[in-house]
Enzyme design. Structure first.
Site, PDB file in Angstrom:
ATOM      1  N   TYR B 106      17.040   9.965 -26.444  1.00  0.00           N
ATOM      2  CA  TYR B 106      18.015  10.276 -27.752  1.00  0.00           C
ATOM      3  C   TYR B 106      19.380  10.656 -26.904  1.00  0.00           C
ATOM      4  CZ  TYR B 106      15.028  10.267 -31.424  1.00  0.00           C
ATOM      5  OH  TYR B 106      14.141   9.868 -32.234  1.00  0.00           O
ATOM      6  N   GLU B 199     -12.549  17.305 -19.951  1.00  0.00           N
ATOM      7  CA  GLU B 199     -11.744  16.537 -20.573  1.00  0.00           C
ATOM      8  C   GLU B 199     -11.585  16.846 -21.852  1.00  0.00           C
ATOM      9  OE1 GLU B 199     -14.139  12.769 -20.867  1.00  0.00           O
ATOM     10  OE2 GLU B 199     -12.718  11.958 -22.535  1.00  0.00           O
ATOM     11  N   ASP B 251     -16.722  12.997 -20.411  1.00  0.00           N
ATOM     12  CA  ASP B 251     -17.876  12.132 -21.095  1.00  0.00           C
ATOM     13  C   ASP B 251     -18.503  11.338 -20.318  1.00  0.00           C
ATOM     14  OD1 ASP B 251     -17.279  13.658 -23.599  1.00  0.00           O
ATOM     15  OD2 ASP B 251     -15.846  11.980 -24.085  1.00  0.00           O
TER      16      ASP B 251
END
Lengths: 505, 363
Positions: B106, B199, B251
């Site tokens: 921006y 995680e 995982d």
């Protein structure tokens, strides 16, 4: 030719019964055809003197008969050669009388257009026509006349002779006719516009029944060279013509007959041809039997050693004038014109002139504008059947960077001693291979020039865009790097910007 | 742990960053001043120029260079954006302000330097990293943060307005966000002797509730999926500066494995950067073999999982026997399991049984 064939009934009577042939099919077509025929006669009359034409046409309401079909008064005035007084009654009151039966390029095609208009007016309104003409000498002749349809003779109702103090020269024709102007209007206006395109040296003024003035001013005083009269070329003759020539000839042997009545036959060619066709050079042409005449015609067509007709009998507009005319009426951004070398079909010489115009005031309408001209006459009907349209549609336009959505106008002008019209309506040109090839080659030439223009323009705009980009970013780079480096003054980028201009081209 | 040492390192580093930004400006300035179209040379980031370096144990860029040349119409706009970004970064760094990637996007608009999209502005920032060999965090541009840390570590802020203030990272039970203020802070003191990186947010919260930081004397880091660069750099600092081991729990699938690997060996995308990796960190689970050993509830591997496993099998970062063994096992059992799968044995099983076992196993 037609004259001899139809001698048994009056020619006027014949055309009265078959007025479709001359384009007087219905009130809409009739009013258009009347304007057109008279304007063309006037153009020819001025051009034969090599004077830039000044033509004034006024169409006004005479009185109202019914809603759709009105009676109009048509008046046309020109500054042409004028008609010698003794010829006036016949020239305007006798069908198939005139000066247009020689093999040279003419606008009028039957020599009956103007008279047909007067005839049509007489049929529909029972009013006489008024003809005023002067050849620029001391007198002006004014006739009021009617056509005796059964006898094909002018009936003179009134004749006045005026003193021509101002040495005015020209002709005024005025008569009444029935027509439908509101329907014919678009075609009439289009006719004037297109006529102005191929006659850029003419001033055309038209005042319509509502009093609106349309003026098509000349853009040049320059005029094309008038056509020269020529003898018929041997490839183009038919039995009828041969028989007529035999009838009138004063030469007593075939060799002299050929040499004196045909284009491109001299001593040597005549000898060669007579050997080829096994005709004795000393034979009296008047002694040829009908079968021999037919054979002679065939031999003339088969003999390969006649030079093609030369084009001195043609009067093409020329690249400069065509460009002037199209530029003034279409105001394009770009125009390319090309005149092909003379060519022949069936013994008739012809010249094709092509123009392609791009941008400017030409509208984008999803297909090209097509303008077709024959002997400087605009052809306004049956565009789809015309050989020019066929050629345009079969062009691979993509090769020329051209797409149908571009604002493009294409003009074809074919001039010939005999325009290969497809039908008696004389509104479109037949797909003759010789003509087609000339149009195609001409079109390719102007299309190539358009392509070069478009490519160059693309380059210019790309260069401008490049420069825009550099002009936008280089100052910023200079400014940011100055701040980043903690320097006081921005470095000079003028030199860099100058070099962008250079390597862009 | 030496506070002053780190502090001086931080200050030195900022000086270096500003100097290299200004040097870039000077280089361009002088080229223009000499009448040349300015250009910048940088290592190529094309795939052909990225290679794995076993020595430093991460991807690095090869010798191939590219030149951004302002004489090239296609280069001039990104070049201008690069110089602007350098200027913007210099302002940020010298005023000790931070900015996000979104901010950069921006801010450019105010200079009529509009980026077409966020991706374009991110690419320019990556260019600047490559040119300078510094990471964007060095010049105070940060991504949006989502990872957190929890545990007994006291830090001292260096950001303006907080200089000298300290914070213990157990003070908030949701953890403390790993943002610019934390990454630029100095480490004051800790009792922890290990780092456990996790995680998923759910498990991180469970560990905090179950006092894992106390029971296992550890700092807990939530990577929230693939660890952001700031988090990877933070983990490296924890490992280096506190000199404690890092254990990673993800995982049990190819994607989890790779989260661990990126913390350890970095990514190809960051081949132009250093100091984001923690080569000694350890992937502690969930392994494919754990799925078998603990009889965890599973999902079948789908097509993309299998495809990814074959890719990882050929990846030089995975040449270690442990990784190869786990990849093979995944491919054999064709199953995967999430960290939450341990909940089938009760909510505390993972903390009471699995965690101590694995920490011991991978020590």
């Amino acid at each position: 030719m037609a004259r001899t064939t139809f001698e048994e009934i009056s020619a006027a009577d014949f055309f009265y019964r078959n007025r479709d042939i001359a384009g007087f099919t219905n009130p809409t077509r009739a009013i258009f055809a009347a304007v057109r025929e008279l304007v063309e006669n006037s153009l020819d009359a001025a051009e034969s003197l090599k004077v830039p034409p000044d033509i004034y046409v006024r169409l006004s309401y005479a009185n109202e008969t019914d809603k759709e079909t009105n009676v109009f008064r048509l008046m046309i005035k020109d500054n042409g050669i004028g008609v010698p007084p003794r010829h006036i009654p016949s020239a305007f009151g006798q069908v198939l009388y005139g000066s247009k039966y020689k093999p040279k390029q003419q606008r009028g095609t039957f020599g009956l257009g103007g008279k047909m208009a007067i005839l049509y007016g007489q049929i529909t309104t029972h009013q006489p026509a008024r003809i005023i003409s002067s050849t620029g000498m001391s007198k002006i002749y004014s006739y009021k006349l009617r056509i005796d349809i059964q006898r094909n003779r002018p009936l003179i109702l009134d004749r006045k002779v005026l003193i021509n103090k101002e040495r005015w020269r020209g002709t005024i024709v005025e008569f009444s006719l029935e027509g439908d102007y509101s329907r014919a209007m678009p075609k009439i206006l289009e006719y004037f516009k297109q006529t102005a395109m191929v006659n850029p040296y003419a001033n055309l003024t038209f005042v319509d029944p509502k009093g609106r003035l349309y003026k098509f001013a000349r853009a040049t005083e320059e005029m094309p060279d008038p056509p020269k009269e020529t003898l018929p070329h041997p490839y183009g003759v038919d039995v009828e013509l041969l028989q007529r020539l035999i009838h009138v000839t004063t030469f007593r042997n075939m060799s002299d007959f050929l040499k004196n009545h045909f284009h491109r036959i001299g001593e040597i060619t005549a000898r060669k041809f007579l050997e080829f066709s096994n005709i004795s050079p000393s034979k009296n042409p008047k002694r040829l039997s009908h079968e021999e005449v037919v054979r002679l015609m065939r031999m003339l067509k088969e003999f390969r050693e006649f030079l093609p007709p030369n084009a001195s009998c043609l009067s093409p507009l020329g690249e400069k004038l065509l460009k002037t005319g199209i530029s003034k009426e279409l105001e394009p951004e770009f125009i390319a014109v090309h005149q092909r070398r003379p060519s022949t079909y069936a013994g008739h010489p012809f010249i094709v002139e092509m123009a392609i115009a791009y941008g400017g005031e030409i509208p984008r309408k999803g297909s090209f504008l097509i303008y077709r001209f024959a002997n400087r006459i605009p052809l306004l009907y049956d565009e789809a059947s015309d050989v020019s349209t066929i050629v345009m549609n079969s062009m691979n336009w993509r090769r020329y960077k051209v797409t149908p959505d571009m604002p493009i106008a294409i003009a074809t002008h074919i001039c010939s001693t005999k325009i290969p019209y497809k039908t008696v309506g004389k509104e479109f040109i037949a797909d003759r291979p010789e003509v087609r090839r000339e149009i195609a080659n001409g079109l390719r030439e102007v299309a190539r020039r358009l392509q070069r223009f478009l490519t160059r323009r693309e380059h210019v705009s790309r260069d401008r865009k490049r420069l825009d980009i550099f002009s936008k970013y280089l100052p910023k780079i200079a400014e940011f790097s100055t701040q980043l480096a903690g320097k006081e003054k921005n470095p000079d980028i003028k030199k860099l910007l100058r070099s962008v201009k250079r390597f862009g081209t | 742990m030496e506070r002053s040492k780190h502090k001086s390192i931080m200050i030195e580093r900022k000086k270096e960053v500003i100097a290299s930004l200004e040097n870039l400006g000077l280089q361009i300035y002088e080229q223009i001043d000499d009448g040349y179209f300015p250009s910048i040379e940088m290592p190529s980031r094309s795939t052909e120029n990225i290679r794995y370096d076993p020595q430093v144990r991460q991807y690095i860029l090869g010798d191939r260079k590219v030149r951004r040349h302002t004489r090239n119409i296609r280069h001039i706009r990104p070049f201008t954006q690069l110089v602007w970004t350098a200027l913007f970064s210099r302002e940020l760094t010298s005023h000790r302000k931070t900015s996000t990637l979104r901010d950069v996007y921006y801010s450019a608009q105010a200079y009529e330097m509009k980026f077409t999209d966020q991706q374009e502005s991110n690419n320019i920032i990556t260019d600047l990293e490559t040119v300078l060999g510094l990471s964007r965090e060095d010049f105070n541009i940060f991504p949006e943060e989502r990872s957190a840390v929890f545990g007994d570590l006291t830090i001292e802020y260096t950001v303006p307005g907080y200089e000298g203030k300290t914070l213990n990272l157990t003070s908030h039970p949701d953890g403390v966000m790993i943002g610019p203020a934390l990454t630029s802070s100095e480490f004051v003191s800790t009792t922890a002797d290990k780092v456990i990186a996790i995680e998923k947010g759910g498990l991180f919260t469970r560990f905090v509730e179950e006092n894992v930081h106390k029971k296992f004397n550890s700092l807990l880091v939530l990577t929230a999926g693939q660890a952001p660069r700031a988090t990877r750099h933070f983990i490296r600092r924890l490992s280096r500066e506190l000199d404690i081991p890092v254990y990673i729990f993800t995982d049990g699938d190819p994607w989890g494995m790779h989260i661990a690997m990126v913390i350890i060996s970095g990514s190809a995308n960051a081949a132009h950067l250093r100091e984001l990796t923690t080569p000694d960190a350890i992937w502690s689970g969930v392994w494919a073999t754990d799925i078998v050993d603990y009889k965890l509830p599973t999902d079948p591997l789908d097509e993309v999982d299998v495809k990814r496993l074959y890719e990882l099998q050929r990846d030089p970062r995975y040449k270690d026997p442990l990784w190869q063994r786990e990849i093979k096992t995944f491919l054999k059992i064709r199953k995967k399991a999430e960290q939450e799968a341990f909940s089938r044995y009760g909510l505390t099983y993972i903390v009471d049984e699995y965690l101590p076992t694995k920490l011991e196993e991978t020590k």
